[in-house]
Scaffold this motif. Structure first.
Motif, PDB file in Angstrom:
ATOM      1  N   GLN B   6      15.305  -4.549 -46.709  1.00  0.00           N
ATOM      2  CA  GLN B   6      13.810  -4.589 -46.390  1.00  0.00           C
ATOM      3  C   GLN B   6      13.678  -4.604 -44.971  1.00  0.00           C
ATOM      4  O   GLN B   6      14.366  -4.993 -44.241  1.00  0.00           O
ATOM      5  N   TRP B   7      12.688  -3.676 -44.402  1.00  0.00           N
ATOM      6  CA  TRP B   7      12.272  -3.715 -43.066  1.00  0.00           C
ATOM      7  C   TRP B   7      10.780  -3.423 -42.990  1.00  0.00           C
ATOM      8  O   TRP B   7      10.126  -3.129 -43.995  1.00  0.00           O
ATOM      9  N   PRO B   8      10.366  -4.127 -41.914  1.00  0.00           N
ATOM     10  CA  PRO B   8      10.990  -4.624 -40.868  1.00  0.00           C
ATOM     11  C   PRO B   8      11.154  -6.124 -41.330  1.00  0.00           C
ATOM     12  O   PRO B   8      10.823  -6.549 -42.452  1.00  0.00           O
ATOM     13  N   ALA B   9      11.975  -6.924 -40.601  1.00  0.00           N
ATOM     14  CA  ALA B   9      12.148  -8.322 -40.835  1.00  0.00           C
ATOM     15  C   ALA B   9      11.216  -9.107 -40.664  1.00  0.00           C
ATOM     16  O   ALA B   9      10.786 -10.383 -41.366  1.00  0.00           O
ATOM     17  N   THR B  10      10.384  -9.002 -39.524  1.00  0.00           N
ATOM     18  CA  THR B  10       9.248  -9.763 -39.155  1.00  0.00           C
ATOM     19  C   THR B  10       8.355  -8.543 -38.653  1.00  0.00           C
ATOM     20  O   THR B  10       8.570  -7.655 -38.174  1.00  0.00           O
ATOM     21  N   LEU B  21       5.397  -2.012 -45.690  1.00  0.00           N
ATOM     22  CA  LEU B  21       6.739  -2.553 -45.930  1.00  0.00           C
ATOM     23  C   LEU B  21       7.668  -1.798 -46.718  1.00  0.00           C
ATOM     24  O   LEU B  21       7.035  -1.304 -47.692  1.00  0.00           O
ATOM     25  N   CYS B  23      11.043  -1.227 -48.626  1.00  0.00           N
ATOM     26  CA  CYS B  23      12.342  -1.643 -49.471  1.00  0.00           C
ATOM     27  C   CYS B  23      13.185  -0.517 -50.240  1.00  0.00           C
ATOM     28  O   CYS B  23      12.784   0.367 -50.731  1.00  0.00           O
ATOM     29  N   THR B 108      10.510 -10.053 -45.719  1.00  0.00           N
ATOM     30  CA  THR B 108       9.640  -9.604 -44.394  1.00  0.00           C
ATOM     31  C   THR B 108       8.860 -10.823 -44.235  1.00  0.00           C
ATOM     32  O   THR B 108       7.756 -10.938 -45.025  1.00  0.00           O
TER      33      THR B 108
END
Lengths: 115, 113
Positions: B6-10, B21, B23, B108
């Motif tokens: 998954q990205w981004p993480a934050t 987001l 995946c 995320t």
């Protein structure tokens, strides 16, 4: 409709003590049951699952759970906890449909292990 | 073995901005894919699931949408974020032959200001 109740939002315990995290479910059909663990800011990791067969299920990290159909429970246990077991634990019930499944989660139990 | 990314993480976004987001799953074909949101004190809520390319089912009406442009890619989007969209978004997959076990990605963390 399915539902999952985790009776304790938080369980404090000392290291090397036994622990039980409680989970009760309601479902009108045959169920599959799961326990997941979540460490801070991480995804969920599967601990163990009950699909069929023996009602005592062993999982990773020394955890086990027992499916009790008459009491509609699936409590999670560990005989001796470690500091590293500090995490949030989620119980979930699955409803199968044609080609996919949906998980209903409890609200989670935070296990706090102290020295 | 199968892995899920998954990205981004934050992500920190202003209210009214768009969202995307992503995946992706490796090591399996034709997985079932899921998006969940975890809001503080509210457990996990299933938002969308997909059993194939272009097939999206929504569980909860909201200002979010999902798409599956490729077999192992699942995207969560919004045209205009709300404060209430803040949370931890988790993607999960399961194989069609073992549809009852879902495996989760790292998540995320979305903060809408």
């Amino acid at each position: 409709a399915q539902s999952v109740t985790q009776l304790d939002s938080q369980v404090p315990v000392f290291e090397e003590a036994p622990v039980e995290l409680r989970c009760n479910y309601s479902s009108s059909v045959s169920v599959y049951l799961f326990w997941y663990v979540q460490y801070p800011n991480q995804g969920l990791q599967l601990l163990l699952k009950y699909l069929s067969g023996s009602t005592l299920v062993k999982g990773i990290n020394g955890f086990e759970a027992e499916f009790n159909k008459s009491q509609t429970s699936f409590h999670l246990r560990k005989p001796s906890v470690h500091i590293s077991d500090t995490a949030e634990y989620f119980c979930a019930v699955s409803e199968s449909n044609s080609g996919y499944s949906t998980l209903t989660f409890g609200k989670g139990t935070m296990l706090l292990v102290s020295p | 073995s199968q892995t899920i990314h998954q990205w981004p993480a934050t992500l920190v976004q202003p209210v009214g901005s768009p969202l995307s987001l992503e995946c992706t799953v490796e090591g399996t074909s034709n997985p079932n894919l899921y998006w969940y949101r975890q809001a503080a004190g509210r457990g996990l809520q299933l938002l969308f699931y997909s059993v194939g390319i272009g097939q999206i089912s929504s569980e909860v009406p909201q200002n979010l949408s999902a798409s599956r442009p490729q077999d192992r890619q699942f995207i969560l989007s919004s045209k205009k974020l709300l404060l209430s969209d803040s949370g931890f978004y988790l993607c999960a997959w399961s194989t069609p032959s073992s549809t009852d076990t879902q495996y989760f990605g790292p998540g995320t963390r979305l903060t809408v200001l």
